[in-house]
Design a protein around this motif. Sequence first.
Motif, mmCIF file in Angstrom:
data_model
loop_
_atom_site.group_PDB
_atom_site.id
_atom_site.type_symbol
_atom_site.label_atom_id
_atom_site.label_comp_id
_atom_site.label_asym_id
_atom_site.label_seq_id
_atom_site.Cartn_x
_atom_site.Cartn_y
_atom_site.Cartn_z
ATOM 1 N N ASP A 13 0.845 -1.202 0.000
ATOM 2 C CA ASP A 13 0.000 0.000 0.000
ATOM 3 C C ASP A 13 0.877 1.246 0.000
ATOM 4 O O ASP A 13 1.930 1.284 0.657
ATOM 5 N N GLU A 14 0.436 2.273 -0.723
ATOM 6 C CA GLU A 14 1.084 3.573 -0.620
ATOM 7 C C GLU A 14 0.316 4.410 0.397
ATOM 8 O O GLU A 14 -0.912 4.498 0.338
ATOM 9 N N VAL A 15 1.053 4.989 1.319
ATOM 10 C CA VAL A 15 0.445 5.719 2.426
ATOM 11 C C VAL A 15 0.991 7.142 2.455
ATOM 12 O O VAL A 15 2.209 7.349 2.418
ATOM 13 N N ILE A 16 0.079 8.095 2.503
ATOM 14 C CA ILE A 16 0.431 9.506 2.665
ATOM 15 C C ILE A 16 0.215 9.881 4.129
ATOM 16 O O ILE A 16 -0.824 9.565 4.713
ATOM 17 N N VAL A 17 1.200 10.552 4.713
ATOM 18 C CA VAL A 17 1.090 11.011 6.096
ATOM 19 C C VAL A 17 1.433 12.493 6.121
ATOM 20 O O VAL A 17 2.542 12.889 5.735
ATOM 21 N N LEU A 18 0.484 13.307 6.559
ATOM 22 C CA LEU A 18 0.666 14.757 6.619
ATOM 23 C C LEU A 18 0.931 15.138 8.069
ATOM 24 O O LEU A 18 0.071 14.962 8.935
ATOM 25 N N VAL A 19 2.123 15.635 8.318
ATOM 26 C CA VAL A 19 2.591 15.850 9.687
ATOM 27 C C VAL A 19 2.717 17.337 9.972
ATOM 28 O O VAL A 19 3.344 18.079 9.208
ATOM 29 N N GLY A 20 2.125 17.757 11.085
ATOM 30 C CA GLY A 20 2.233 19.145 11.509
ATOM 31 C C GLY A 20 3.555 19.420 12.195
ATOM 32 O O GLY A 20 4.513 18.640 12.092
ATOM 33 N N ASP A 21 3.613 20.505 12.910
ATOM 34 C CA ASP A 21 4.832 20.926 13.597
ATOM 35 C C ASP A 21 5.274 19.840 14.578
ATOM 36 O O ASP A 21 4.525 19.453 15.478
ATOM 37 N N THR A 22 6.489 19.329 14.407
ATOM 38 C CA THR A 22 7.013 18.295 15.307
ATOM 39 C C THR A 22 7.734 18.899 16.505
ATOM 40 O O THR A 22 8.249 18.152 17.348
ATOM 41 N N HIS A 23 7.794 20.213 16.573
ATOM 42 C CA HIS A 23 8.407 20.917 17.708
ATOM 43 C C HIS A 23 9.854 20.484 17.933
ATOM 44 O O HIS A 23 10.361 20.513 19.062
ATOM 45 N N GLY A 24 10.501 20.056 16.850
ATOM 46 C CA GLY A 24 11.909 19.680 16.941
ATOM 47 C C GLY A 24 12.158 18.245 17.364
ATOM 48 O O GLY A 24 13.313 17.834 17.515
ATOM 49 N N TYR A 25 11.113 17.448 17.536
ATOM 50 C CA TYR A 25 11.280 16.059 17.972
ATOM 51 C C TYR A 25 11.296 15.117 16.768
ATOM 52 O O TYR A 25 10.668 15.383 15.739
ATOM 53 N N ASP A 26 12.011 14.006 16.923
ATOM 54 C CA ASP A 26 12.029 12.969 15.898
ATOM 55 C C ASP A 26 10.857 12.027 16.124
ATOM 56 O O ASP A 26 10.665 11.517 17.236
ATOM 57 N N ILE A 27 10.087 11.799 15.084
ATOM 58 C CA ILE A 27 8.963 10.871 15.176
ATOM 59 C C ILE A 27 8.995 9.943 13.973
ATOM 60 O O ILE A 27 9.651 10.218 12.963
ATOM 61 N N SER A 28 8.284 8.849 14.080
ATOM 62 C CA SER A 28 8.244 7.890 12.975
ATOM 63 C C SER A 28 6.926 7.140 13.007
ATOM 64 O O SER A 28 6.131 7.262 13.947
ATOM 65 N N LEU A 29 6.716 6.369 11.962
ATOM 66 C CA LEU A 29 5.538 5.522 11.832
ATOM 67 C C LEU A 29 6.017 4.081 11.848
ATOM 68 O O LEU A 29 7.024 3.747 11.217
ATOM 69 N N GLN A 30 5.329 3.232 12.586
ATOM 70 C CA GLN A 30 5.686 1.818 12.631
ATOM 71 C C GLN A 30 4.483 0.987 12.205
ATOM 72 O O GLN A 30 3.360 1.237 12.648
ATOM 73 N N CYS A 31 4.729 0.017 11.346
ATOM 74 C CA CYS A 31 3.666 -0.890 10.907
ATOM 75 C C CYS A 31 3.878 -2.239 11.587
ATOM 76 O O CYS A 31 4.818 -2.967 11.265
ATOM 77 N N ILE A 32 3.017 -2.561 12.546
ATOM 78 C CA ILE A 32 3.120 -3.810 13.301
ATOM 79 C C ILE A 32 2.276 -4.877 12.610
ATOM 80 O O ILE A 32 1.060 -4.740 12.475
ATOM 81 N N GLY A 33 2.944 -5.927 12.175
ATOM 82 C CA GLY A 33 2.247 -7.045 11.545
ATOM 83 C C GLY A 33 2.375 -8.303 12.378
ATOM 84 O O GLY A 33 2.393 -8.251 13.609
ATOM 85 N N GLU A 34 2.485 -9.432 11.715
ATOM 86 C CA GLU A 34 2.590 -10.717 12.397
ATOM 87 C C GLU A 34 3.953 -11.341 12.137
ATOM 88 O O GLU A 34 4.618 -11.025 11.152
ATOM 89 N N GLU A 35 4.353 -12.240 13.042
ATOM 90 C CA GLU A 35 5.552 -13.040 12.835
ATOM 91 C C GLU A 35 5.172 -14.509 12.869
ATOM 92 O O GLU A 35 4.261 -14.913 13.600
ATOM 93 N N ASP A 36 5.869 -15.295 12.068
ATOM 94 C CA ASP A 36 5.586 -16.724 11.941
ATOM 95 C C ASP A 36 6.428 -17.490 12.950
ATOM 96 O O ASP A 36 7.658 -17.425 12.933
ATOM 97 N N LYS A 37 5.762 -18.214 13.848
ATOM 98 C CA LYS A 37 6.459 -19.006 14.857
ATOM 99 C C LYS A 37 6.556 -20.478 14.466
ATOM 100 O O LYS A 37 6.839 -21.329 15.297
ATOM 101 N N GLY A 38 6.325 -20.779 13.208
ATOM 102 C CA GLY A 38 6.410 -22.157 12.735
ATOM 103 C C GLY A 38 5.047 -22.783 12.601
ATOM 104 O O GLY A 38 4.525 -22.945 11.498
ATOM 105 N N ASP A 39 4.436 -23.114 13.737
ATOM 106 C CA ASP A 39 3.111 -23.729 13.682
ATOM 107 C C ASP A 39 2.005 -22.763 14.077
ATOM 108 O O ASP A 39 0.848 -23.155 14.194
ATOM 109 N N TYR A 40 2.342 -21.511 14.311
ATOM 110 C CA TYR A 40 1.318 -20.504 14.579
ATOM 111 C C TYR A 40 1.913 -19.120 14.333
ATOM 112 O O TYR A 40 3.126 -18.973 14.134
ATOM 113 N N VAL A 41 1.054 -18.113 14.331
ATOM 114 C CA VAL A 41 1.513 -16.735 14.151
ATOM 115 C C VAL A 41 1.143 -15.918 15.379
ATOM 116 O O VAL A 41 0.266 -16.288 16.163
ATOM 117 N N GLN A 42 1.829 -14.794 15.526
ATOM 118 C CA GLN A 42 1.518 -13.870 16.611
ATOM 119 C C GLN A 42 1.936 -12.468 16.193
ATOM 120 O O GLN A 42 2.700 -12.289 15.237
#
Length: 864
Positions: free
Chosen positions: A372-401
């Motif tokens: 997916d292409e995602v647009i993020v419009l960010v206002g004044d960050t007041h000098g701080y570093d910020i980021s976006l994280q995409c939390i998905g799933e991990e494969d544990k072999g016989d199940y996911v979490q």
Amino acid sequence: MKTRKIILPIIFSFVTACLLVSCKDDDQKAFSIFDIAANDLEQVVDKSTNSIEIPVNTTLPESEWQVESTEKWLKADKSISIGDPLINATVEENTADEARTAQIKVHSSIQDYVITVRQFGTYDIAIEGDTQILPTGGKANQFQSGYDIDKSMDGKFTTGTSYEESSNYHSPFGEGNTNFPVILEYFFTDDKEIDYFIYYTRKGNGNFGEVDVYTATISQPSENDYTLQGSYDFKMKNNPSKISFKKGTKPAAVKFVVKSGLNNFASCDEMQFFQNSENNTQEAKLLKVFKDITCTELKEGVTEQDIQELSDKYFIDLAEVIKNNAYSEWEKDFRIREYKAYSDPAVWAEKLITKRYGNQDNLTGIAVEKDDEVIVLVGDTHGYDISLQCIGEEDKGDYVQTAASGSYYILRTGINKFKMENKGQLFVMYNCDLTSHPEPIKIHIPIGSGKVSGFFDLEEHKTDLKYAELISKASDKYFGIRGDKITFYFHRESLLGSTKNEILSAIHLWDDIIGWQQELMGIEDIRPNLFNNHVFAISPEGGYMWASDDRIGFIYTYLDNILLRDKVMEKKDNAWGPAHEIGHIHQGAINWPSSTESSNNIFSNYVLYKLGKYCSRGLEISKLAESYRQKKSWALLGDNGSYKNEDTELHMRMQWQLWNYFHRLGNMPDFFPKLFKELRANPLAAGSPGTAQMQYAKAVCKVADMDMTEFFERWGFFIPEMIMNYEQYGTYMYMVSQQLIDQTKAYMATFSKKVPPIYYLEDRKNGDVGIEDYKVGDVGYYTLFQDNVKITDTPTYQLSGNNITIKNGTQAVAFEIRKDNENGELLDFFNFLSYSIPTTITIDATTKFYAVQADGKRIEMKAE
């Protein structure tokens, strides 16, 4: 004349009847309802196939109102078979590169409506961003073959774990083969200013810890040509780090001296260098139309011509959406938000000696698909570093979490565009030092960027009714629920099965569990002003319950038992499990190998105490006596092979006896908070279990201002032990030498006040709720210590073979069998009025039997 008299009444009756019918119709019309809410008359959807439900408030029968669509790609119909009437609309995918508009016309005998549906197109959005400065070369002082420094500047991010999927720098594989410092140098030929760099981790072994960053202004620099730009600690975290250079830096070389890394390696997925964009014409155009760069409000007086002059179709269409207030409240609530700052969990895990809390505090409620292409419009960050994280799933072999972390995307003030590397939900990473008083940051993730699935926030949404509404609208596999101290990120279907209409009791209970544990930790001056992260709880599809850095896990099939308070209170273990796992997060300061599955249970037992229904957990005093007779050391007490080389059920009683004596009895109600503070100031040598064991014992003495020799002697602390390969979440040499014992005892002897015999203290009685089918003893209940009960009766005993029966002994806290006298060798102890003395103990003329008083006085018992 007669005929006229007959006709006139007939005419009058007919007219009257008509008038009555007309009045009746008017009355029915006056009391009929047909209404569509004003905020439902404008609808906006993304380019994909969509379904829309529009509520209709009406008393009219189905036959008296109709709907029709003006375009073939928009199909609309009535739905009145179940519940309240609705207009159901289906929107086909829009493959064009511009938005399209259609109407749903609604006709009724009372009121007509026109519902406008706008659908975004498939846009190719070009974003003016900062300029990336590419290195022309580089070198590393050490590397694994195939993972040289060139892999960290090839523009390719690692997508998996196999060699074919890997494109990252890595120091030599194998234990001990990486020799710190690891030095990475990047070279540049153009005389260009570099404003900042971003270090992208490979999310695993080698994540940078402490790093010194140098720059040089000449090509092929020697060590003396480099100037230190700064020293940093990246905390070996998975997320990328952005560091700004001093203004005007035009380096010919940048050198990273990596002094530590996760699991004693160094790795780098990508190292990218940037020059800030000074004149962003795209953003300048937007600011002529919108009030700020988040594009959530139009400026006063903006005309249609102004909007069309934006030239970029995407932002023209977005401006039309904002102008017509076409966002539904559902979309607006989650797409346009102000995100507050949270502390850095890695920093506070180090300071508080805990596992890391989650960094997923800022949920967005927006789900995305891979690519997916995602647009993020960010206002004044007041000098701080910020980021976006995409939390998905991990494969544990016989199940996911749910994964511990996901792909990160650095955000800057203005327009940001990313292509998603994985499927998942988006979280805003805004972590900083809270003493700097950071302000909220406004972020707009506009329509067309992911799907709104929503989340529930206790502070914002407040009620069970709102929770039921939000989760019923959600569509993603997982649903987030944020309390004050806990964030649930659980399977939506499991939540619908167990907590469909109610969540507050679950949030309050889990917030309480964490809060009670934090009480014992002594962080009242830290939480929440300096440290405000949440524990992040997930629902794996396998395993059972566990805790680690960043998250705790509870299998999704068990959620029904551990969420709502009434359910939790049905069984003792329902409360114990969550308290035990959360205790693993908090136990670090009081833990050392041999205690990892028990020191956390000071928290578990405290939670049971606070809940008030069930008695505490753990083995009885008689089990400690068995180990004492066998002269077992602390590490080997009880059945130490039962779980993780530790008898957790026996070990946990040691800490709980301390809590009962100091807290419950009121002797020092802030004992454990003070102990935690002491051990944070002077941490245990966790890598050397024997040393840590003695450090802990001395810290208890210091905080209690008391000689605790007898207490720790009874718990096996002072028995010399050497275990070359002790296994408990790692391999250790467990050594308690006689010299170490003597030093510890000498320290304890400096305290004048001696501890009473609280190693006999029991806070349970036979038959207590939650005691199950075992007996804990007949004497030693905590109230004897609380009231400092004296033995005024005359205890006696009667022997029959090896069976002993005590009379008049209920004022004692325990009974001891000693050799010669009250200070003689302790052969055995027990807390039952009837007891079978082990055959290994010789009973002869030198054997003495004593009743132990709460203050430690031994009173010899006479035989009957």
